[in-house]
Design an enzyme around this catalytic site. Structure first.
Site, short mmCIF file in Angstrom:
data_model
loop_
_atom_site.label_atom_id
_atom_site.label_comp_id
_atom_site.label_asym_id
_atom_site.label_seq_id
_atom_site.Cartn_x
_atom_site.Cartn_y
_atom_site.Cartn_z
N CYS A 181 -9.12 -35.06 10.19
CA CYS A 181 -9.48 -33.93 9.25
C CYS A 181 -8.35 -33.65 8.76
O CYS A 181 -8.21 -33.23 7.43
CB CYS A 181 -9.58 -32.70 10.29
SG CYS A 181 -11.10 -33.07 11.80
N CYS A 234 -18.31 -33.86 7.58
CA CYS A 234 -16.86 -34.13 7.51
C CYS A 234 -16.63 -35.43 8.06
O CYS A 234 -16.06 -36.34 7.90
CB CYS A 234 -16.35 -32.98 7.97
SG CYS A 234 -15.92 -31.83 6.24
#
Lengths: 273, 216
Positions: A181, A234
């Site tokens: 991330c 994501c």
């Protein structure tokens, strides 16, 4: 009437996005801001249709016990919705587990309604001609925390564990592109292609604005989306395996992100690209 | 070293009820600090609950290798001794073309730089992997849709006077970014077997061919 208004505003919005060029970025950004302000009006943000559907689902009798979800305790007592979302995810004694809103709803469907959630999970993300109970319920319940501040619970050791694991996962690299991330969300003012990336590694304004605006109506997808969908997308971009819906790593990340966003004001459903 | 980490992890778990969060927060600001992490077994249990149903080869992909283990420990901010070890180890993985020719076809390179497909769970087996360079880099000026996670590569070869040693360095960088900068945020395209040797040569040509739009 409401629908016609939404249609024309959306067309204008989409046309405006199509003519989006980096050279004219500033002007376009301003235009998009203007349309965003316009469609954030509860009368024209299609996300509020999901809120309405969620309200009906919440009081619908279902499952082998033929009862409504109204007996579900989201942390503040059975059936109490005002402000519940602002304090999620949190530890639930009856389940001995930290849960986000979606995990908790599934638990209540199974344990309070006696509902087989297979079909609900299969429809976890809506698509053309396929409504999602989960998206609608989340829109309805989250909306009941509007104007309140993100106040994720960190008092219980299991909540602390979630926050710590979420933080570790945020920085954990892997997959064929070695992404975490943090590769995309740990520096301010960066973008991928033309998409701006919020810096979620630093507690404060950016995580507050981000986490306070989910669930959101995504114009590009024509659907209301929850944080579960955002993280699913994501992880796809991160080139990691498909994350299991409503599973613990996603809740851990959500606890961590909400910890970064403590004090941020909730205003949902918002509307985004 | 390892045992220190283990005790640190243990201490963390023991302290989890009281001071875990402030600890992590302060560790984050210290330079080159080993970040206090929850017990690896705890993290594994979370990963299993979320990715445990994925095919084994997909799960293997998120198993950190030696380099990533160190990068994760320091959140990429590795001390120089560790950085040297990573660079040496990653450099040994770089395979150069047998004929020594590093420059392929810039026209193909341009397509590869623009292609962001491949490696996602939504892709099918027939997907041709792209380099997705524009996600992070500016290249030719005409392409306005570029990201900023990496530096601009416009005029890259021209600025380096088309020096073959620089082209070799660029090949190395694309093949295995950590062989140049330890814990680089850039993917290791060759070492991770994501792009082929031919594709990497085409990208070097995009950067180093005088005809390439990058150098106009």
């Amino acid at each position: 009437m409401r629908r016609a208004a939404i249609g024309s505003v959306l067309t204008a919005f989409v046309l405006c996005t199509i003519s989006f060029h980096a050279r004219a970025q500033d002007a376009s950004e301003k235009e998009i801001e203007r349309y965003r302000a316009m469609i954030s009006d509860p009368m024209s943000n299609p996300g509020f249709l999901a809120v309405d559907r969620g309200e009906i689902l919440w009081s619908e009798k279902r499952g082998s016990k033929n009862v409504a979800l109204e007996g579900c305790d989201l942390g503040l007592g059975a059936g109490k919705l005002e402000g519940a979302f602002a304090k999620l995810p949190r530890y639930f004694k009856d389940a001995d587990k930290v849960m986000d809103l979606e995990q908790r709803l599934l638990w209540c469907m199974q344990n309070i309604q006696g509902l087989d959630t297979k079909d609900v999970i299969a429809r976890r993300f809506s698509g053309p001609g396929r409504a999602s109970d989960m998206e609608d319920l989340v829109a309805y319940i989250a909306n009941k925390s509007n104007g309140m501040k993100i106040d994720v619970q960190l008092g219980h050791p299991k909540e602390m564990e979630m926050a710590a694991v979420g933080e570790a996962l945020f920085f954990r690299r892997g997959g064929v592109m070695d992404f975490a991330c943090a590769t995309c969300h740990a520096e301010e003012g960066k973008r991928i292609r033309l998409q701006g990336l919020p810096d979620l590694a630093k507690a404060g304004k950016q995580p507050q604005e981000t986490m306070g605006s989910w669930p959101t109506y995504r114009v590009s997808q024509g659907a209301l989306r929850t944080m579960q969908h955002r993280l699913w997308d994501c992880y796809r971009q991160q080139r990691w395996p498909v994350p299991e819906y409503a599973s613990d790593s996603l809740t851990a990340l959500t606890v961590f992100l909400n910890k970064q966003a403590l004090g941020g004001e909730i205003n949902v459903p918002s509307i985004k690209r | 070293m390892k045992s220190i980490l283990k005790t640190a992890a243990l201490a963390f778990v023991l302290a989890a009820g009281t001071v875990a969060l402030p600890l992590t927060a302060s560790a984050q600001t210290a330079k080159n600090a080993v970040i206090k992490q929850p017990d690896p077994a705890v993290i594994d249990a979370y990963l299993k609950s979320t990715f445990g149903k994925a095919p084994p080869e997909w799960q293997a992909r998120i198993e950190p290798d030696e380099a990533l283990k160190t990068c994760n420990q320091f959140r990429n901010d590795v001390p120089s001794a560790e950085a040297d070890k990573i660079i040496q180890r990653e450099l040994a993985k770089v395979v150069f073309p047998a004929d020594g020719n590093l420059l392929g076809d810039w026209k193909e390179g341009k397509k590869i730089a623009n292609n962001g497909r491949g490696g996602q769970f939504s892709d099918d087996e027939k997907t041709v992997n792209g380099g997705n360079c524009y996600a992070c880099h500016q290249l030719e000026l005409k392409e306005v849709s570029y990201g900023t996670l990496g530096p601009s590569l416009n005029s890259y070869g021209k600025d380096r006077k088309f020096d073959p040693a620089e082209a070799k360095q660029a090949y190395t960088k694309i093949y295995n970014s950590h062989a140049v900068v330890a814990c680089s945020n850039m993917p290791r395209f060759g070492a991770n077997k994501f792009l082929t040797e031919k594709q990497i040569k085409d990208l070097v040509a995009l950067l180093f061919d005088p005809e390439s739009p990058v150098n106009q």
